[in-house]
Enzyme design. Structure first.
Site, PDB file in Angstrom:
ATOM      1  N   ARG A 157       1.116  -0.899  -0.094  1.00  0.00           N
ATOM      2  CA  ARG A 157      -0.122   0.142   0.014  1.00  0.00           C
ATOM      3  C   ARG A 157       0.660   1.665  -0.006  1.00  0.00           C
ATOM      4  NH1 ARG A 157      -3.396  -2.295  -1.640  1.00  0.00           N
ATOM      5  NH2 ARG A 157      -5.710  -2.846  -0.748  1.00  0.00           N
ATOM      6  N   HIS A 214      -1.338   1.044  -9.465  1.00  0.00           N
ATOM      7  CA  HIS A 214      -1.807   0.781  -9.120  1.00  0.00           C
ATOM      8  C   HIS A 214      -2.673  -0.988  -9.425  1.00  0.00           C
ATOM      9  CE1 HIS A 214      -3.919  -0.232  -4.640  1.00  0.00           C
ATOM     10  NE2 HIS A 214      -3.767  -1.262  -5.172  1.00  0.00           N
TER      11      HIS A 214
HETATM   12  P1  NDP Z   1      -3.055 -11.263   4.067  1.00  0.00           P
HETATM   13  O1  NDP Z   1      -3.415 -10.754   5.561  1.00  0.00           O
HETATM   14  O2  NDP Z   1      -2.695 -12.581   3.934  1.00  0.00           O
HETATM   15  O3  NDP Z   1      -0.621 -11.292   4.689  1.00  0.00           O
HETATM   16  C1  NDP Z   1      -0.361 -10.327   5.433  1.00  0.00           C
HETATM   17  C2  NDP Z   1       0.963 -10.685   5.984  1.00  0.00           C
HETATM   18  O4  NDP Z   1       2.015  -8.917   5.927  1.00  0.00           O
HETATM   19  C3  NDP Z   1       1.042 -11.776   6.769  1.00  0.00           C
HETATM   20  O5  NDP Z   1       1.821 -13.238   6.806  1.00  0.00           O
HETATM   21  C4  NDP Z   1       1.019 -10.921   8.211  1.00  0.00           C
HETATM   22  O6  NDP Z   1       2.127 -11.561   9.015  1.00  0.00           O
HETATM   23  C5  NDP Z   1       2.028 -10.023   7.222  1.00  0.00           C
HETATM   24  N1  NDP Z   1       2.016  -8.794   8.239  1.00  0.00           N
HETATM   25  C6  NDP Z   1       0.644  -7.694   8.974  1.00  0.00           C
HETATM   26  N2  NDP Z   1       1.754  -6.840   9.608  1.00  0.00           N
HETATM   27  C7  NDP Z   1       2.973  -6.826   9.560  1.00  0.00           C
HETATM   28  C8  NDP Z   1       4.011  -6.579  10.311  1.00  0.00           C
HETATM   29  N3  NDP Z   1       4.131  -5.757  11.029  1.00  0.00           N
HETATM   30  N4  NDP Z   1       5.389  -6.964  10.396  1.00  0.00           N
HETATM   31  C9  NDP Z   1       5.512  -7.911   9.690  1.00  0.00           C
HETATM   32  N5  NDP Z   1       4.738  -8.707   8.901  1.00  0.00           N
HETATM   33  C10 NDP Z   1       3.308  -7.990   9.202  1.00  0.00           C
HETATM   34  O7  NDP Z   1      -2.754 -10.737   3.324  1.00  0.00           O
HETATM   35  P2  NDP Z   1      -2.224 -11.035   1.718  1.00  0.00           P
HETATM   36  O8  NDP Z   1      -1.158 -11.328   1.871  1.00  0.00           O
HETATM   37  O9  NDP Z   1      -3.620 -10.769   1.110  1.00  0.00           O
HETATM   38  O10 NDP Z   1      -2.245  -9.579   0.661  1.00  0.00           O
HETATM   39  C11 NDP Z   1      -0.813  -8.681   1.901  1.00  0.00           C
HETATM   40  C12 NDP Z   1      -1.368  -7.005   0.711  1.00  0.00           C
HETATM   41  O11 NDP Z   1      -0.957  -6.879  -0.770  1.00  0.00           O
HETATM   42  C13 NDP Z   1      -3.154  -6.535   1.120  1.00  0.00           C
HETATM   43  O12 NDP Z   1      -3.058  -6.076   2.214  1.00  0.00           O
HETATM   44  C14 NDP Z   1      -2.683  -5.159   0.096  1.00  0.00           C
HETATM   45  O13 NDP Z   1      -2.437  -4.093   1.100  1.00  0.00           O
HETATM   46  C15 NDP Z   1      -1.541  -5.386  -0.589  1.00  0.00           C
HETATM   47  N6  NDP Z   1      -2.503  -5.997  -2.108  1.00  0.00           N
HETATM   48  C16 NDP Z   1      -2.103  -4.858  -3.320  1.00  0.00           C
HETATM   49  C17 NDP Z   1      -3.013  -5.141  -4.779  1.00  0.00           C
HETATM   50  C18 NDP Z   1      -1.983  -3.931  -5.294  1.00  0.00           C
HETATM   51  O14 NDP Z   1      -2.496  -4.422  -6.886  1.00  0.00           O
HETATM   52  N7  NDP Z   1      -1.117  -3.505  -5.027  1.00  0.00           N
HETATM   53  C19 NDP Z   1      -3.483  -5.927  -4.860  1.00  0.00           C
HETATM   54  C20 NDP Z   1      -4.016  -7.277  -3.631  1.00  0.00           C
HETATM   55  C21 NDP Z   1      -3.189  -6.596  -2.492  1.00  0.00           C
HETATM   56  P3  NDP Z   1       1.361 -12.900  10.127  1.00  0.00           P
HETATM   57  O15 NDP Z   1       2.133 -14.173   9.027  1.00  0.00           O
HETATM   58  O16 NDP Z   1       2.211 -12.799  11.333  1.00  0.00           O
HETATM   59  O17 NDP Z   1      -0.229 -12.646   9.773  1.00  0.00           O
HETATM   60  C1  OXD Z   2      -6.704  -5.195  -3.931  1.00  0.00           C
HETATM   61  C2  OXD Z   2      -6.526  -3.814  -3.980  1.00  0.00           C
HETATM   62  O1  OXD Z   2      -6.393  -4.290  -2.174  1.00  0.00           O
HETATM   63  O2  OXD Z   2      -6.619  -3.985  -5.633  1.00  0.00           O
HETATM   64  O3  OXD Z   2      -7.636  -5.486  -4.197  1.00  0.00           O
HETATM   65  O4  OXD Z   2      -5.332  -3.582  -4.144  1.00  0.00           O
END
Ligand code: NDP
Ligand code: OXD
Length: 308
Positions: A223, A271
Site C-alpha cells: 500500500r 496500482h
Molecule cells: P494477508 O493478511 O494474507 O497477509 C499479510 C502478511 O503480512 C502476513 O504474513 C502478516 O504476518 C504480515 N504482516 C502484517 N503486519 C506485519 C508487521 N507489522 N510486521 C511483519 N509482518 C506483518 O494479506 P495478503 O497477502 O492477502 O495481502 C497483502 C496486501 O497486499 C494487502 O493487504 C494489500 O495491501 C496488498 N495488495 C495489493 C494489491 C495491488 O494491486 N498492489 C492487490 C492486492 C493486495 P502474519 O503471517 O504473522 O500474520
Molecule cells: C486490492 C487492491 O486490495 O486492488 O484488491 O489493491
C-alpha cells in the site's frame, strides 16, 4: 438472503446475473438500488456508505471487494461487525505474475537495459545465476506465500518476513521487529506485500533502506502509505538502492511532475499489480456466503485488533 453491492457497477451487474443463476436464494441489490434496507444482511463494497448501521440496522457482515480492508475506517465500524476481505484465486495469481515479472526484470537488469536502449547503447553486463540472488518478501500471507512459491521455482535464494513465526518449504523465514535487520541484510531484491496497518505505515523508509545490501532493489506492491517517497529518491540517488518497481503510491494517482514519473531507476505502474477477477471472485464470494449461512468462519475475516 438479501445482499447489497456498492462498487464497480459493471462487475456488480455480472455478479448479479451469475448469482441469479447459481444461487437464486441470494438476492444481490446494486447500489443505489438498495431494496428494503432492513433486509440487507451483507454489504459488499470498496467504500461503505457513511451512515452504515443507521441505514442498514440488520447488517451482519461487511465484505471488501479487494484483498485489503485498510480503505475502511475500522474504528468507525461496530466492533462486533465482521469485516471480511477478498481472497480468490484470480487475485492471487495476478499478484504472483506481477511479483514474478518485477523480480525477474530486476534480476536481469531490465531497468538498466531500458535506460541503455534509450541512449542507443549496446552494452552487455554479466548475468548472475538466480541461486545467487537473494529475494526477500515482506508479508507471508495469501499473496506473499504464493509469490514465494513461484520465485523459489526459479531457484532464487528466498526469504520471507512476517509478524508471527511462519514455516515455508525452501524459504528462510524471519519474523517480528527483532529479526527484521537480519532479513533485510540478506535481501538483494525486497518485495513488499504487507497490509497497511499502524505498524507498517511508513515502514519503507531511510532506516529500512540503509539495512539492505548496497545496490538492492525494491518492489512495492503493498500500500502506498508504507513508502516514504523522499527516502526512496534519496536512496536511489545515493546508490544505496539500485532500482525500484512501484505499483502503489500515496497519493494515487501521483500528481503531475512527481519525480517518480521520470526517474530512470523507477518502473511505475498504476496500482494494477493485481485485481479481483470477476468470475473467480464471484465463485469465492458465493462459497464464503454459504459459510456464513452455515455459521462457519468466513475466509478472509479481518482481525480487528491486528488491523488486517
Ligand atoms: P494477508 O493478511 O494474507 O497477509 C499479510 C502478511 O503480512 C502476513 O504474513 C502478516 O504476518 C504480515 N504482516 C502484517 N503486519 C506485519 C508487521 N507489522 N510486521 C511483519 N509482518 C506483518 O494479506 P495478503 O497477502 O492477502 O495481502 C497483502 C496486501 O497486499 C494487502 O493487504 C494489500 O495491501 C496488498 N495488495 C495489493 C494489491 C495491488 O494491486 N498492489 C492487490 C492486492 C493486495 P502474519 O503471517 O504473522 O500474520
Ligand atoms: C486490492 C487492491 O486490495 O486492488 O484488491 O489493491
Amino acid at each position: 438472503m438479501q445482499i447489497l453491492y456498492k462498487s464497480d457497477p459493471q462487475r456488480g451487474a455480472l455478479w448479479q446475473q451469475w448469482l441469479a443463476q447459481h444461487a437464486p436464494d441470494i438476492q444481490l441489490h446494486l447500489w443505489p438500488e438498495i431494496g428494503d434496507p432492513q433486509e440487507i444482511e451483507v454489504l459488499i463494497a470498496w467504500q461503505p456508505p457513511e451512515t452504515l448501521m443507521e441505514t442498514f440496522p440488520n447488517l451482519k457482515v461487511l465484505l471488501s471487494v479487494g484483498a485489503g480492508a485498510d480503505q475502511f475506517d475500522l474504528a468507525a465500524l461496530p466492533l462486533d461487525l465482521p469485516v471480511v476481505r477478498m481472497i480468490e484465486p484470480g487475485l492471487t495469481q495476478g499478484m504472483v505474475e506481477y511479483v514474478t515479472f518485477a523480480v525477474l526484470g530486476l534480476h536481469r537488469d531490465m531497468v538498466r537495459y531500458l535506460r541503455q536502449q534509450r541512449e542507443e547503447k549496446w552494452l552487455a553486463h554479466s548475468v548472475k545465476p538466480a541461486a545467487t540472488r537473494r529475494v526477500g518478501v515482506m508479508g507471508l500471507g495469501e499473496l506473499g506465500q504464493a509469490a514465494l512459491r513461484q520465485l523459489a521455482s526459479f531457484g532464487f535464494d528466498c526469504a520471507g518476513w512476517s509478524r508471527t513465526p511462519r514455516e515455508l518449504d525452501g524459504v528462510e523465514c524471519f519474523h517480528g521487529a527483532a529479526q527484521l535487520g537480519a532479513f533485510l541484510a540478506r535481501s538483494d531484491i525486497l518485495v513488499c506485500l504487507l497490509p497497511l496497518t499502524a505498524e507498517t505505515r511508513g515502514l519503507l523508509n531511510r532506516d529500512l533502506f540503509s539495512q539492505l545490501p548496497r545496490g538492492a532493489a525494491l518492489v512495492q506492491a503493498g500500500r502506498g502509505a508504507q513508502l516514504s517517497h523522499q527516502d526512496l529518491l534519496d536512496a536511489l540517488d545515493s546508490g544505496q538502492l539500485g532500482a525500484a518497481v512501484i505499483d502503489v503510491t500515496d497519493p494515487e494517482p501521483l500528481p503531475p511532475a512527481h519525480p517518480f514519473w521520470r526517474h530512470p531507476a523507477i518502473w511505475l505502474t498504476p496500482h494494477i499489480a493485481s485485481q479481483t477477477q470477476n468470475e473467480s471472485a464471484v465463485a469465492a464470494l458465493l462459497e464464503n456466503l454459504r459459510r456464513y449461512q452455515r455459521g462457519e468462519p468466513m475466509v478472509g475475516l479481518i482481525d480487528r485488533t491486528r488491523g488486517y
